[in-house]
Enzyme design. Sequence first.
Site, short mmCIF file in Angstrom:
data_model
loop_
_atom_site.label_atom_id
_atom_site.label_comp_id
_atom_site.label_asym_id
_atom_site.label_seq_id
_atom_site.Cartn_x
_atom_site.Cartn_y
_atom_site.Cartn_z
N GLU A 108 -1.13 6.40 -8.68
CA GLU A 108 -0.36 6.36 -7.42
C GLU A 108 1.12 6.65 -7.68
OE1 GLU A 108 -1.39 6.34 -4.47
OE2 GLU A 108 -3.49 5.91 -4.87
N ASP A 114 1.25 5.98 4.23
CA ASP A 114 2.14 6.94 3.57
C ASP A 114 2.28 8.15 4.50
OD1 ASP A 114 -0.28 8.26 3.38
OD2 ASP A 114 -0.03 8.82 1.28
N TYR A 145 3.11 0.45 0.08
CA TYR A 145 2.04 1.44 -0.03
C TYR A 145 1.25 1.27 -1.34
CZ TYR A 145 -0.26 5.67 -1.34
OH TYR A 145 -1.20 6.53 -1.81
#
Length: 358
Positions: A38, A139, A121
């Site tokens: 991520e 996002d 997030y």
Amino acid sequence: MAGKYPLFAVTLERWYERHKRDLPWRGTDNPYRIWVSEIILQQTRVAQGYDYYRRFIEEFPDVASLAAAPEERVLRAWQGLGYYSRARNMHAAARRVVDVYGGTFPTDYADVRSLKGIGDYTAAAICSIAYGQPFAVLDGNVFRVLSRYFLVDLPIDTGAGKKYFKSLADELLDRARPGLYNQAIMDFGALQCVPKSPACEDCPLADGCLGLSRGRVEELPRKARSLAVTDRYLVYFFVVRGSGVFLHRRGTDDIWAGLYEPYLQEFASRPGTDEILQVVRNVFGPHVQGVRLLREGQKHLLTHRRLWIDSYRIDVDSDFRLPGFEEIQIKGIGKYPMPKPIVELFQRMAGGELIPRP
Ligand code: SF4
């Protein structure tokens, strides 16, 4: 169970089963690997992130190995990805996981969210995908899909807009399969409901999409302000003495924090030859043996900045000293983390040869 609009979630999940990308971090419930993927993918294209992820995991296979590594090694592994604060934050967070949680990645959302560099997030992605906890991700991809499908005009960069989208995302979350749902909506935004010319004619959500039926797709999501981009004018002097070059480590209060670079002067506008020669005279004085232009007008884009870089090679005699700089053998510079444009300039200096990697 699926959220307030179960058909929305189920449609996305079915689409995902057919179209999901085969990525090396898929199919894992290892929170460390999800976290690394991520962070790498934030503002990095998947194609580029793929190789970086593999190399990073190979070098730092778990949180303990990342925590134990010196910062320079972590920055070196990150070199070329940009946004170096992300690497430094990950490194600091890994050390905290080892110090505070005994090396086991925390499972509580608030603990995960408290780690350096992990925002809402990333915490939602880790907790939903690794632990099946009901946290919805929000996002750029999710903002786009939701604003179009539900025709939400609220700007996504205002407090009111963020609050609205957050509660909408929470309502839509498939609480029985939060990890699957989150990955589905993220991939849907990345592959199907893309920013320009989305494939609406071939979209499983087309029937209920208000943005499509009202002809508003291209103008959503809305933003209140567009971020101003500022220009910066940098001139690098690659000061060479024999087989050595003078480098120093940047501070932490500006771009490229903690990376190595040659001698730099910044100007308010593009400098002319007179200004360059003045620097050469003032800084390098009688020690100069030769001045050569390496490259002019090299453009490098960062999030809110456009850098214009001119660079020169300055050969100096053996008496020259540059306070605050280390003299490093050019053949060994591959092990120093440096900004991408500097790496390219060194390659140019070496006649296109790649700098040897450590
Ligand atoms: S119909 Fe078009 S705008 Fe609506 S969700 Fe599908 S791809 Fe996005």
